[in-house]
Design a protein around this motif. Structure first.
Motif, mmCIF file in Angstrom:
data_model
loop_
_atom_site.group_PDB
_atom_site.id
_atom_site.type_symbol
_atom_site.label_atom_id
_atom_site.label_comp_id
_atom_site.label_asym_id
_atom_site.label_seq_id
_atom_site.Cartn_x
_atom_site.Cartn_y
_atom_site.Cartn_z
ATOM 1 N N ASP A 235 0.836 -1.305 0.050
ATOM 2 C CA ASP A 235 0.093 -0.109 0.023
ATOM 3 C C ASP A 235 0.879 1.118 -0.035
ATOM 4 O O ASP A 235 1.838 1.303 0.693
ATOM 5 C CB ASP A 235 -0.879 0.228 1.261
ATOM 6 C CG ASP A 235 -1.825 -1.155 1.272
ATOM 7 O OD1 ASP A 235 -2.347 -1.307 0.079
ATOM 8 O OD2 ASP A 235 -2.498 -1.414 2.359
ATOM 9 N N HIS A 236 0.490 2.253 -0.678
ATOM 10 C CA HIS A 236 1.182 3.698 -0.770
ATOM 11 C C HIS A 236 2.571 3.565 -1.344
ATOM 12 O O HIS A 236 3.445 4.401 -0.822
ATOM 13 C CB HIS A 236 0.958 4.288 0.553
ATOM 14 C CG HIS A 236 -0.244 4.399 0.883
ATOM 15 N ND1 HIS A 236 -1.358 5.275 0.334
ATOM 16 C CD2 HIS A 236 -1.162 3.901 1.987
ATOM 17 C CE1 HIS A 236 -2.622 5.034 0.943
ATOM 18 N NE2 HIS A 236 -2.427 4.168 1.818
ATOM 19 N N SER A 237 2.873 2.395 -1.888
ATOM 20 C CA SER A 237 4.330 2.400 -2.538
ATOM 21 C C SER A 237 4.328 2.795 -3.788
ATOM 22 O O SER A 237 5.623 3.000 -4.300
ATOM 23 C CB SER A 237 4.829 0.940 -2.404
ATOM 24 O OG SER A 237 4.244 -0.049 -3.320
ATOM 25 N N ALA A 238 3.334 3.066 -4.761
ATOM 26 C CA ALA A 238 3.619 3.088 -6.134
ATOM 27 C C ALA A 238 4.075 4.703 -6.360
ATOM 28 O O ALA A 238 3.442 5.604 -5.717
ATOM 29 C CB ALA A 238 2.106 2.921 -6.787
ATOM 30 N N LEU A 239 5.008 4.706 -7.052
ATOM 31 C CA LEU A 239 5.624 5.850 -7.711
ATOM 32 C C LEU A 239 6.064 5.548 -9.198
ATOM 33 O O LEU A 239 7.131 4.582 -9.321
ATOM 34 C CB LEU A 239 6.821 6.378 -7.034
ATOM 35 C CG LEU A 239 6.544 7.011 -5.753
ATOM 36 C CD1 LEU A 239 7.846 7.276 -4.775
ATOM 37 C CD2 LEU A 239 5.815 8.390 -5.820
ATOM 38 N N SER A 240 5.839 6.538 -10.156
ATOM 39 C CA SER A 240 6.243 6.017 -11.537
ATOM 40 C C SER A 240 7.681 6.136 -11.726
ATOM 41 O O SER A 240 8.481 5.312 -12.391
ATOM 42 C CB SER A 240 5.671 7.033 -12.506
ATOM 43 O OG SER A 240 5.695 8.185 -12.198
ATOM 44 N N VAL B 175 19.024 9.562 -1.305
ATOM 45 C CA VAL B 175 18.241 8.338 -0.551
ATOM 46 C C VAL B 175 16.858 8.633 -0.717
ATOM 47 O O VAL B 175 16.432 9.518 -0.029
ATOM 48 C CB VAL B 175 19.019 8.067 0.729
ATOM 49 C CG1 VAL B 175 18.477 7.186 1.445
ATOM 50 C CG2 VAL B 175 20.522 8.092 0.700
ATOM 51 N N HIS B 176 16.108 7.657 -1.051
ATOM 52 C CA HIS B 176 14.846 7.565 -0.873
ATOM 53 C C HIS B 176 14.478 6.408 0.012
ATOM 54 O O HIS B 176 15.092 5.485 0.227
ATOM 55 C CB HIS B 176 14.143 7.361 -2.105
ATOM 56 C CG HIS B 176 14.779 8.162 -3.359
ATOM 57 N ND1 HIS B 176 14.297 9.427 -3.563
ATOM 58 C CD2 HIS B 176 15.154 7.818 -4.390
ATOM 59 C CE1 HIS B 176 14.738 9.836 -4.624
ATOM 60 N NE2 HIS B 176 15.546 8.924 -5.124
ATOM 61 N N SER B 177 13.507 6.638 1.067
ATOM 62 C CA SER B 177 13.142 6.072 2.123
ATOM 63 C C SER B 177 11.714 5.460 2.141
ATOM 64 O O SER B 177 10.785 6.380 1.956
ATOM 65 C CB SER B 177 13.330 6.331 3.379
ATOM 66 O OG SER B 177 13.238 5.700 4.533
ATOM 67 N N TYR B 178 11.364 4.193 2.092
ATOM 68 C CA TYR B 178 9.969 3.678 2.352
ATOM 69 C C TYR B 178 9.867 2.944 3.575
ATOM 70 O O TYR B 178 10.541 2.195 3.963
ATOM 71 C CB TYR B 178 9.900 2.805 1.079
ATOM 72 C CG TYR B 178 8.329 2.266 1.123
ATOM 73 C CD1 TYR B 178 7.189 3.136 0.904
ATOM 74 C CD2 TYR B 178 7.915 0.782 1.717
ATOM 75 C CE1 TYR B 178 5.976 2.616 0.842
ATOM 76 C CE2 TYR B 178 6.628 0.528 1.796
ATOM 77 C CZ TYR B 178 5.953 1.114 1.280
ATOM 78 O OH TYR B 178 4.591 0.620 1.352
ATOM 79 N N ASP B 179 8.856 3.286 4.357
ATOM 80 C CA ASP B 179 8.773 2.896 5.832
ATOM 81 C C ASP B 179 7.555 1.630 5.646
ATOM 82 O O ASP B 179 6.336 1.807 5.235
ATOM 83 C CB ASP B 179 8.068 3.738 6.844
ATOM 84 C CG ASP B 179 8.168 3.270 8.269
ATOM 85 O OD1 ASP B 179 8.215 2.021 8.257
ATOM 86 O OD2 ASP B 179 7.940 4.223 9.031
ATOM 87 N N THR B 180 8.109 0.370 5.610
ATOM 88 C CA THR B 180 6.963 -0.717 5.490
ATOM 89 C C THR B 180 6.004 -0.786 6.581
ATOM 90 O O THR B 180 5.129 -1.559 6.522
ATOM 91 C CB THR B 180 7.774 -1.952 5.389
ATOM 92 O OG1 THR B 180 8.611 -2.240 6.837
ATOM 93 C CG2 THR B 180 8.894 -1.874 4.277
ATOM 94 N N SER B 181 6.298 -0.159 7.693
ATOM 95 C CA SER B 181 5.329 -0.287 8.594
ATOM 96 C C SER B 181 4.400 0.897 9.014
ATOM 97 O O SER B 181 3.648 1.016 9.933
ATOM 98 C CB SER B 181 6.130 -0.469 10.153
ATOM 99 O OG SER B 181 7.052 0.927 10.502
ATOM 100 N N ALA B 182 4.607 2.034 8.036
ATOM 101 C CA ALA B 182 3.774 3.303 8.058
ATOM 102 C C ALA B 182 2.228 2.873 7.841
ATOM 103 O O ALA B 182 1.911 2.212 7.100
ATOM 104 C CB ALA B 182 4.197 4.153 7.003
ATOM 105 N N ALA B 183 1.270 3.431 8.580
ATOM 106 C CA ALA B 183 -0.001 3.159 8.657
ATOM 107 C C ALA B 183 -0.699 4.262 7.632
ATOM 108 O O ALA B 183 -0.327 5.244 7.486
ATOM 109 C CB ALA B 183 -0.587 3.600 10.066
ATOM 110 N N PRO B 184 -1.256 3.386 6.780
ATOM 111 C CA PRO B 184 -1.894 4.386 5.403
ATOM 112 C C PRO B 184 -2.495 5.544 5.915
ATOM 113 O O PRO B 184 -3.537 5.343 6.955
ATOM 114 C CB PRO B 184 -2.663 3.374 4.818
ATOM 115 C CG PRO B 184 -2.197 1.871 5.312
ATOM 116 C CD PRO B 184 -1.760 2.170 6.533
ATOM 117 N N GLY B 185 -2.202 6.765 5.603
ATOM 118 C CA GLY B 185 -3.319 7.835 5.914
ATOM 119 C C GLY B 185 -2.687 8.498 6.890
ATOM 120 O O GLY B 185 -2.922 9.675 7.319
ATOM 121 N N LEU B 186 -1.801 7.872 8.180
ATOM 122 C CA LEU B 186 -1.569 8.632 9.179
ATOM 123 C C LEU B 186 -0.189 9.360 9.067
ATOM 124 O O LEU B 186 0.247 10.224 9.708
ATOM 125 C CB LEU B 186 -1.425 7.201 10.217
ATOM 126 C CG LEU B 186 -2.883 6.794 10.764
ATOM 127 C CD1 LEU B 186 -2.390 5.950 11.732
ATOM 128 C CD2 LEU B 186 -3.807 7.972 11.167
#
Length: 162
Positions: A62-67, A116-127
């Motif tokens: 969820d919320h990981s899509a970026l072209s 450096v781009h960072s994606y938090d795998t535990s981020a709550a969608p919308g919060l």
């Protein structure tokens, strides 16, 4: 794919792990789950995938899509070309170490910008936003990189416990 079973001390074959026989380029483990963002054809597929071992499928996070990961950086011109991309894990975050080629001060030269781009795998969608981006300091005196410095081309992170 071959997977090492630590409990039995043997390698096991898991059939059908890759769609269309195109294996991921990089796979990392976070909290017992496997993540991938690219394959042997594309270093960035436009999203982060997580593997479900019980169902034997990869799903888009969820919320990981970026072209394009460059969209996270406000300091890159639209003409920036990605030179390299690799992924590492720290905690629950996936860090994407990227290098971009951009035009220099004159129209004939180019320079490399590392981000450096960072994606938090535990981020709550919308919060909380799952993605963030920053530029590492390569030259502490002048805050610039020379035209050929590469942040990383392959990366490994190791967590040691006592």
């Amino acid at each position: 794919a071959e997977v090492f079973n630590c409990g039995r001390g043997v390698w096991e074959i898991i059939p059908g792990m890759w769609q269309l026989d195109v294996p991921p380029n990089q796979i990392v483990a976070v909290a017992g789950r496997l993540f991938s963002s690219g394959d042997c054809l594309n270093s960035w597929k436009g999203h982060v995938e997580v593997y479900d071992g019980e169902l034997n499928i990869w799903s888009v996070m969820d919320h990981s899509a970026l072209s394009d990961l460059a969209l996270l950086a406000s300091n890159l011109p639209p003409s920036a070309q990605q030179l390299y991309l690799t992924m590492a894990v720290v905690g629950t975050r996936l860090f994407f170490l990227a290098g971009y080629e951009i035009a220099g001060d004159d129209d004939e030269s180019f320079r490399t910008v590392s981000l450096v781009h960072s994606y938090d795998t535990s981020a709550a969608p919308g919060l909380a936003p799952a993605w963030s981006s920053f530029q590492p300091k390569m030259d502490h005196d002048n805050n610039v990189e020379d035209g050929s410095k590469e942040l990383f081309s392959q990366c490994c992170s190791v967590q040691l416990s006592s």
